[in-house]
Enzyme design. Structure first.
Site, short mmCIF file in Angstrom:
data_model
loop_
_atom_site.label_atom_id
_atom_site.label_comp_id
_atom_site.label_asym_id
_atom_site.label_seq_id
_atom_site.Cartn_x
_atom_site.Cartn_y
_atom_site.Cartn_z
N HIS A 182 -2.83 47.70 28.85
CA HIS A 182 -3.16 49.07 28.65
C HIS A 182 -4.28 49.16 29.23
O HIS A 182 -4.87 49.24 28.69
CB HIS A 182 -2.68 49.33 26.98
N ASN A 281 -0.49 59.16 27.45
CA ASN A 281 -2.03 58.00 28.57
C ASN A 281 -1.52 57.56 28.94
O ASN A 281 -0.76 56.24 28.76
CB ASN A 281 -2.13 58.17 26.76
N ASP A 308 7.15 53.99 31.75
CA ASP A 308 6.72 54.43 30.32
C ASP A 308 7.50 55.39 29.31
O ASP A 308 6.81 56.08 28.76
CB ASP A 308 5.57 54.14 30.52
N HIS A 312 9.54 61.40 21.39
CA HIS A 312 9.53 61.24 20.66
C HIS A 312 9.48 63.14 20.45
O HIS A 312 9.99 63.39 20.72
CB HIS A 312 7.99 61.67 20.89
N GLY A 327 2.66 61.28 25.65
CA GLY A 327 4.16 60.01 26.66
C GLY A 327 5.11 61.00 26.27
O GLY A 327 5.73 62.35 25.72
#
Ligand SMILES: [Zn+2]
Length: 427
Positions: A182, A281, A308, A312, A327
């Site tokens: 990352h 991110n 990715d 949430h 995200g």
């Protein structure tokens, strides 16, 4: 169990196959491929006229959130989203609670995922490179590999210390595994929440500069070159990163990278809405970056498309932009976005799309290849590349609905997947 697929347009770039034929699958194995196969008794028959049958897609960058964050996603709901989105396999990232830095957690994930949906989707855990993902001490890599880890990453966090990165690359290479970084220099990224540029200045939001990503990729390529080991950059987002990796590949260094659908589709202009589903991110960048990423996909600098997928809950995202977690979910929109944004504008051919979703990631991870030939396991992603559909997050199988693509019309969708003797339709 017997499955007969009629009139399938089979495309398998690894075997140079591009033909229309019938496929007979018996107990999960490809028994026959021929222009016309007639159905015997006890056969489930499906007409795939106009559909493409490709080697099963794998998403090598997914956050399944279990153990620890089951209110965002569970292994079961995550795999249901993967199957619907067109993936017969996923790699799950280690930032769970507890993190995947112990063999018992790898075993827990393997056991739970084998039971979820009767084992329809294969799950390959990516273990933490360092204990508790803190970058201070290497994880017990041998035990993790023995338990089933396929790669190492501290994803969500970078491995910042160059000495630790060197050791992580060396030891994982000895075990035949890659390091997935990352790439984010945290001293440069500080507490930024979006791309540094005109938009961040006009909105007055703390920025993350491109160089925060590029400086770490540059450094890591030097470390990998010095050690003589492969290295994979996760979710690259800037024109500079594409160029650094292009130059490394010209030097024949074993460097690979992935990009997400949101980074080839959206720019930081989307943040003007203050929709927290535009906060990710690495952050959404500028049109120059999006154009460079599309060119990197086209010319082969970018090997893989990965989502990715970062679920949430509604409550977590329903806060001020500054406070919201980074995200978005991605499993159920990735194939549609890739066909709409890359195949239709002729940036990628269907063959290249299949390479980036199926062939390249398996190669990078040294996973068994998937081939559409007689005698092999039937592991297919079946695409309807003409289907027009609307993204409706309420219909997502994922437990979380945090997407910036709600309401968008896409062309192209997964029709079904076949894996481990089962067929699963998306609609
Ligand atoms: Zn990451």
């Amino acid at each position: 169990m017997k499955i007969l697929l009629k009139n399938a347009h089979i495309i398998d770039p690894s075997e140079n196959i591009d033909q229309v034929a019938d496929i007979l699958i018996v107990d999960g194995i490809i028994k026959k491929i021929a222009p016309k196969i007639s159905a015997s008794e006890n056969v489930q028959e499906y007409d795939l006229d106009g559909k493409i049958v490709a080697p099963g897609f794998i998403d090598m960058h997914v956050h399944l959130r279990e153990p620890g964050y089951e209110h965002k996603e569970t292994i079961e709901t995550g795999l249901s989203a993967a199957a619907t989105g067109g993936f017969t396999a996923v790699c799950c990232m280690p930032n769970t609670n507890p993190p995947i830095d112990d063999a018992s957690v790898v075993k827990f994930i393997k056991e739970k995922s084998a039971k979820a949906l009767n084992g329809l989707v294969d799950v390959y855990p990516v273990a933490a490179a360092t204990k508790n993902r803190e970058g201070k001490e290497l994880s017990p890599m041998i035990e993790l590999v023995e338990a089933g880890a396929v790669a190492f990453s501290d994803d969500g966090s970078p491995i910042e210390n160059p000495e630790m990165m060197r050791r992580a690359v060396e030891y994982s290479n000895m075990l035949g595994k890659i390091i997935i970084q990352h790439s984010e220099d945290r001293a440069l990224a500080k507490l930024g929440v979006m791309n540094e540029g005109l938009v961040s200045t006009s909105l007055g939001l703390p920025p993350i500069p491109s160089i925060a990503e590029e400086i770490l990729i540059d450094r890591d390529i030097r470390i990998a070159e010095y050690v003589g080991a492969p290295y994979h950059a996760a979710h690259i987002s800037t024109a500079g990163s594409v160029e650094i990796i292009r130059q490394a590949k010209k030097k024949n260094l074993p460097v690979t990278c992935e990009v997400t659908p949101h980074h080839f589709t959206l720019t930081d202009d989307a943040v003007r809405t203050f929709d927290t589903n535009t906060k990710m991110n690495p952050p959404l960048r500028t049109q120059v970056d999006v154009d460079a990423i599309r060119e990197g996909l086209r010319d082969g600098t970018i090997d893989v498309i990965a989502t990715d997928h970062a679920p949430h809950s509604f409550d977590e995202k329903e806060v001020e932009f500054l406070e919201a977690p980074f995200g978005i979910v991605g499993l159920e929109t990735a194939v549609g976005l890739a066909i709409t944004e890359l195949v239709i504008p002729k940036i990628l051919s269907i063959n290249q799309l299949i390479e980036k979703f199926s062939i390249n990631p398996r190669k990078i991870l040294s996973l068994p290849s998937v081939k559409i030939i007689v005698g092999e396991k039937a592991n297919f992603t079946i695409l309807d590349i003409q289907k027009q559909w609307n993204v409706d997050a309420k219909k997502f199988k994922s437990k979380s609905k945090n997407t910036p693509f709600g309401g968008r019309t896409l062309i192209g969708k997964c029709y079904a997947i076949i894996n481990n003797g089962m067929i699963h339709f998306s609609d």
